[in-house]
Motif scaffolding. Structure first.
Motif, PDB file in Angstrom:
ATOM      1  N   HIS A  86      -0.599 -33.627  27.247  1.00  8.98           N
ATOM      2  CA  HIS A  86      -1.678 -32.859  26.619  1.00  8.98           C
ATOM      3  C   HIS A  86      -2.818 -33.768  26.144  1.00  8.98           C
ATOM      4  CE1 HIS A  86       0.613 -28.793  25.900  1.00  8.98           C
ATOM      5  NE2 HIS A  86       0.576 -29.159  27.164  1.00  8.98           N
ATOM      6  N   LEU A  89      -5.362 -34.405  28.950  1.00  7.89           N
ATOM      7  CA  LEU A  89      -6.109 -33.265  29.508  1.00  7.89           C
ATOM      8  C   LEU A  89      -7.627 -33.471  29.403  1.00  7.89           C
ATOM      9  CD1 LEU A  89      -4.052 -30.226  28.108  1.00  7.89           C
ATOM     10  CD2 LEU A  89      -4.314 -30.848  30.527  1.00  7.89           C
ATOM     11  N   CYS A  91      -9.911 -31.620  28.265  1.00  7.36           N
ATOM     12  CA  CYS A  91     -10.504 -31.208  26.985  1.00  7.36           C
ATOM     13  C   CYS A  91     -10.104 -32.146  25.844  1.00  7.36           C
ATOM     14  CB  CYS A  91     -10.120 -29.769  26.643  1.00  7.36           C
ATOM     15  SG  CYS A  91      -8.371 -29.538  26.324  1.00  7.36           S
ATOM     16  N   MET A  92      -9.186 -33.079  26.112  1.00  4.70           N
ATOM     17  CA  MET A  92      -8.764 -34.045  25.089  1.00  4.70           C
ATOM     18  C   MET A  92      -9.332 -35.419  25.476  1.00  4.70           C
ATOM     19  SD  MET A  92      -6.745 -32.050  23.123  1.00  4.70           S
ATOM     20  CE  MET A  92      -5.096 -32.407  22.538  1.00  4.70           C
ATOM     21  N   GLU A 110      -4.737 -28.526  36.091  1.00  4.43           N
ATOM     22  CA  GLU A 110      -4.786 -28.379  34.642  1.00  4.43           C
ATOM     23  C   GLU A 110      -3.796 -27.335  34.114  1.00  4.43           C
ATOM     24  OE1 GLU A 110      -8.973 -28.426  33.706  1.00  4.43           O
ATOM     25  OE2 GLU A 110      -8.474 -27.918  31.630  1.00  4.43           O
ATOM     26  N   ALA A 111      -3.705 -26.185  34.795  1.00  4.12           N
ATOM     27  CA  ALA A 111      -2.805 -25.128  34.307  1.00  4.12           C
ATOM     28  C   ALA A 111      -1.358 -25.629  34.284  1.00  4.12           C
ATOM     29  CB  ALA A 111      -2.920 -23.882  35.187  1.00  4.12           C
ATOM     30  N   VAL A 114      -0.782 -28.111  31.379  1.00  3.21           N
ATOM     31  CA  VAL A 114      -0.575 -27.431  30.086  1.00  3.21           C
ATOM     32  C   VAL A 114       0.855 -26.902  30.019  1.00  3.21           C
ATOM     33  CG1 VAL A 114      -1.234 -25.452  28.650  1.00  3.21           C
ATOM     34  CG2 VAL A 114      -3.005 -26.828  29.748  1.00  3.21           C
ATOM     35  N   VAL A 166      -8.942 -36.224  17.383  1.00  2.01           N
ATOM     36  CA  VAL A 166      -9.920 -35.432  18.145  1.00  2.01           C
ATOM     37  C   VAL A 166     -11.193 -35.245  17.326  1.00  2.01           C
ATOM     38  CG1 VAL A 166     -10.393 -33.094  19.003  1.00  2.01           C
ATOM     39  CG2 VAL A 166      -8.239 -34.216  19.598  1.00  2.01           C
TER      40      VAL A 166
ATOM     41  N   HIS B  86      -2.181 -20.324  24.783  1.00  3.58           N
ATOM     42  CA  HIS B  86      -2.250 -21.127  26.009  1.00  3.58           C
ATOM     43  C   HIS B  86      -2.526 -20.248  27.238  1.00  3.58           C
ATOM     44  CE1 HIS B  86      -0.237 -25.102  24.453  1.00  3.58           C
ATOM     45  NE2 HIS B  86      -1.301 -24.744  23.775  1.00  3.58           N
ATOM     46  N   CYS B  91      -8.211 -22.669  31.849  1.00  2.00           N
ATOM     47  CA  CYS B  91      -7.473 -23.069  33.060  1.00  2.00           C
ATOM     48  C   CYS B  91      -6.345 -22.102  33.389  1.00  2.00           C
ATOM     49  CB  CYS B  91      -6.937 -24.496  32.913  1.00  2.00           C
ATOM     50  SG  CYS B  91      -5.669 -24.658  31.650  1.00  2.00           S
ATOM     51  N   MET B  92      -6.067 -21.153  32.498  1.00  2.00           N
ATOM     52  CA  MET B  92      -5.018 -20.150  32.758  1.00  2.00           C
ATOM     53  C   MET B  92      -5.710 -18.801  33.035  1.00  2.00           C
ATOM     54  SD  MET B  92      -2.192 -22.084  32.160  1.00  2.00           S
ATOM     55  CE  MET B  92      -0.809 -21.632  31.133  1.00  2.00           C
ATOM     56  N   GLU B 110     -11.627 -25.724  23.096  1.00  2.00           N
ATOM     57  CA  GLU B 110     -10.450 -25.837  23.958  1.00  2.00           C
ATOM     58  C   GLU B 110      -9.419 -26.836  23.425  1.00  2.00           C
ATOM     59  OE1 GLU B 110     -12.039 -25.946  27.949  1.00  2.00           O
ATOM     60  OE2 GLU B 110     -10.019 -26.399  28.704  1.00  2.00           O
ATOM     61  N   ALA B 111      -9.890 -28.004  22.954  1.00  2.00           N
ATOM     62  CA  ALA B 111      -8.946 -29.027  22.467  1.00  2.00           C
ATOM     63  C   ALA B 111      -8.129 -28.471  21.301  1.00  2.00           C
ATOM     64  CB  ALA B 111      -9.702 -30.286  22.041  1.00  2.00           C
ATOM     65  N   MET B 112      -8.798 -27.820  20.353  1.00  2.00           N
ATOM     66  CA  MET B 112      -8.083 -27.277  19.188  1.00  2.00           C
ATOM     67  C   MET B 112      -7.142 -26.142  19.604  1.00  2.00           C
ATOM     68  SD  MET B 112      -8.358 -28.836  16.394  1.00  2.00           S
ATOM     69  CE  MET B 112      -9.181 -30.423  16.301  1.00  2.00           C
ATOM     70  N   VAL B 114      -5.497 -25.928  22.510  1.00  2.40           N
ATOM     71  CA  VAL B 114      -4.290 -26.567  23.057  1.00  2.40           C
ATOM     72  C   VAL B 114      -3.409 -27.043  21.907  1.00  2.40           C
ATOM     73  CG1 VAL B 114      -3.409 -28.540  24.365  1.00  2.40           C
ATOM     74  CG2 VAL B 114      -5.372 -27.260  25.235  1.00  2.40           C
ATOM     75  N   ASP B 118       0.403 -25.892  20.687  1.00  5.37           N
ATOM     76  CA  ASP B 118       1.461 -26.897  20.512  1.00  5.37           C
ATOM     77  C   ASP B 118       1.993 -26.854  19.079  1.00  5.37           C
ATOM     78  OD1 ASP B 118       0.856 -27.677  23.079  1.00  5.37           O
ATOM     79  OD2 ASP B 118      -0.252 -29.476  22.498  1.00  5.37           O
ATOM     80  N   VAL B 166       1.146 -17.862  37.308  1.00  8.48           N
ATOM     81  CA  VAL B 166      -0.009 -18.703  37.662  1.00  8.48           C
ATOM     82  C   VAL B 166      -0.058 -18.924  39.175  1.00  8.48           C
ATOM     83  CG1 VAL B 166      -0.936 -21.061  37.525  1.00  8.48           C
ATOM     84  CG2 VAL B 166      -0.227 -19.875  35.437  1.00  8.48           C
TER      85      VAL B 166
END
Lengths: 298, 298
Positions: A86, A89, A91-92, A110-111, A114, A166, B86, B91-92, B110-112, B114, B118, B166
């Motif tokens: 993660h 990724l 976005c990170m 990416e999917a 995750v 982040v 998620h 991406c999903m 997006e980062a937050m 994900v 988690d 997916v």
């Protein structure tokens, strides 16, 4: 599992943890095989297995069975592997390379990356809470050890540190924030690994505290050395790009204190870690591990 | 907790679960407050709490304490909330709306999102494995119940179903794949919730099997009704866009069998669910819940 006289616990434990991890994910025949493959890709075939080795060795020095602690060593390695997927990724940290090969989202999209991270985090708990674990370790100890690792991974541990990381990108370094972030992001899971090992070995509160001191010093030394390696390391040996922290404007110990002061800090922390080991017997391997932080190149 | 004579367990349990969930995440003062806020945003203030209510009610009908099962009801709701965050990611499914408000990544980036997912998955296990849980429930039952939920959420459960989903997007519907996907993606966590409740209530193997039959029928009926609501539902009542399945080329029961046959299937499954309840006593509320699948609009 006999480890007497074997001083380098990473070299000793890593292949054994690898074998155990390998048996945890089906390698063919599932309708959901793609995510299983992505999980195997990121979990296997690399990694120092530092956190897993700490679970096993602390369990051993507390008088517990290394074999019975193995599901928890696997669990902490799965948690570590999920966090790397993660973190990489787009976005990170948007890292293309991990352990010398394409990062999970580069290899599987990416999917799936995750999902693979989510899958490994969940599998960590499936592994630690499997019915056979409650039979070999007492249910009470299993519950406590798995709880330690959950807390170490969560909002008040590793995940909290990642959130601070982040949010702080591009900001000017601040010593207190940096230490807090690193204590959570890297330190909390290492701390939980050591404590989980002690719990499984039946340690009392005194030994749990001593293990915590060792872990906190080791975790901080590990992160400072990691920051140094981003400057002085070799991309091939490390299996990841160097200089990434500077390029991404990250706050690091190397940037804040300089390399010479960082080396001194690692040496001081190593001493602290070794001093904390006096609460245990047969700790040569744990002392060696702490001292490796001063010189490790990967 | 007294629920006698209260037939609608969702209306009864939902606010109680909400209150318990509210106490699980700090609402101010953390350095990592952003991710805590994102977790609260997605976890609180909405949701039928179906899965949590099933944990509590199955525990009750097996003779267990609803209050002691609450950490597990919270755990399953956290797992459900993480999966929605998620699933909504760009991406999903790339959904902008969830429960009538912007989805987590729309509100927090997006980062937050994900990290919030988690964080909720981890918090589920922190909550179920908290030290006080091992004191109020026996450690052995807590371990088994948390293990059930981990397996229901993982590669061989919910996550596996999401992977199939997916990968199948845009493909022609295939009845067997669709049922397998739904059994995993929606059914596995509902099944685990019912079984965890039974375990916490001290149920024997016969009752566990009966609860599994109820759960499997309920889970499938729930998903078929969900697919129907994507066609016949109202976006405002549902709190999410309708017609999304068709636009995204998703394989659904409504697309494969048509609405009339779907309604028949839900009715048949409801009957199966109610028949399985004969292994328990005092099951009026669970029967009512199953029958609600035939008519629910949200």
């Amino acid at each position: 599992m006999q480890i007497m006289g074997f001083n380098d616990i990473l070299t000793f434990y890593a292949p054994r943890i690898e074998t155990a991890l390998c048996g945890c994910i089906a390698d063919r025949g599932l309708a959901q095989q793609t995510v299983a493959d992505a999980m195997r890709y990121s979990l296997l075939g690399g990694g120092k297995r530092l956190r897993g080795a700490l679970v096993l060795e602390f369990c051993r020095v507390c008088g517990g069975s290394v074999d019975k602690a193995m599901p928890f060593a696997c669990g902490v390695e799965m948690i570590h592997a999920y966090s790397l997927i993660h973190d990489d990724l787009p976005c990170m940290d948007d890292d293309d390379l991990r352990r010398g090969k394409p990062s999970c989202h580069k290899a599987f999209g990416e999917a799936m990356a995750v999902l693979a991270g989510d899958g490994l985090l969940t599998l960590a708990f499936e592994t630690m809470l499997a019915p056979q674990v409650g039979e070999s370790v007492s249910a009470q100890l299993a519950l406590r050890a798995a709880g330690e690792l959950a807390r170490g991974a969560g909002l008040y541990g590793m995940l909290g540190g990642q959130c601070i990381d982040v949010e702080k990108e591009g900001c000017l370094p601040d010593a207190q924030t940096l230490k807090q972030m690193c204590t959570l992001k890297t330190g909390a899971l290492i701390l939980a690994a050591c404590r989980a090992g002690c719990i499984l070995g039946g340690a009392d509160e005194v030994r749990l505290c001593a293990a915590s001191e060792y872990a906190q010093a080791l975790g901080l030394a590990f992160q400072i050395r990691d920051d140094m390696l981003d400057c002085i390391g070799d991309a091939k040996t490390l299996g990841k790009e160097t200089g990434a922290d500077v390029r991404q404007g990250k706050t690091t110990f190397a940037g804040l204190y300089g390399l010479a002061r960082c080396a001194e800090m690692v040496a001081e922390l190593t001493q602290q870690a070794c001093a904390a080991l006096s609460a245990f017997q047969d700790t040569a391997a744990l002392a060696t591990l702490a001292r490796q932080m001063e010189t490790r190149m990967q």
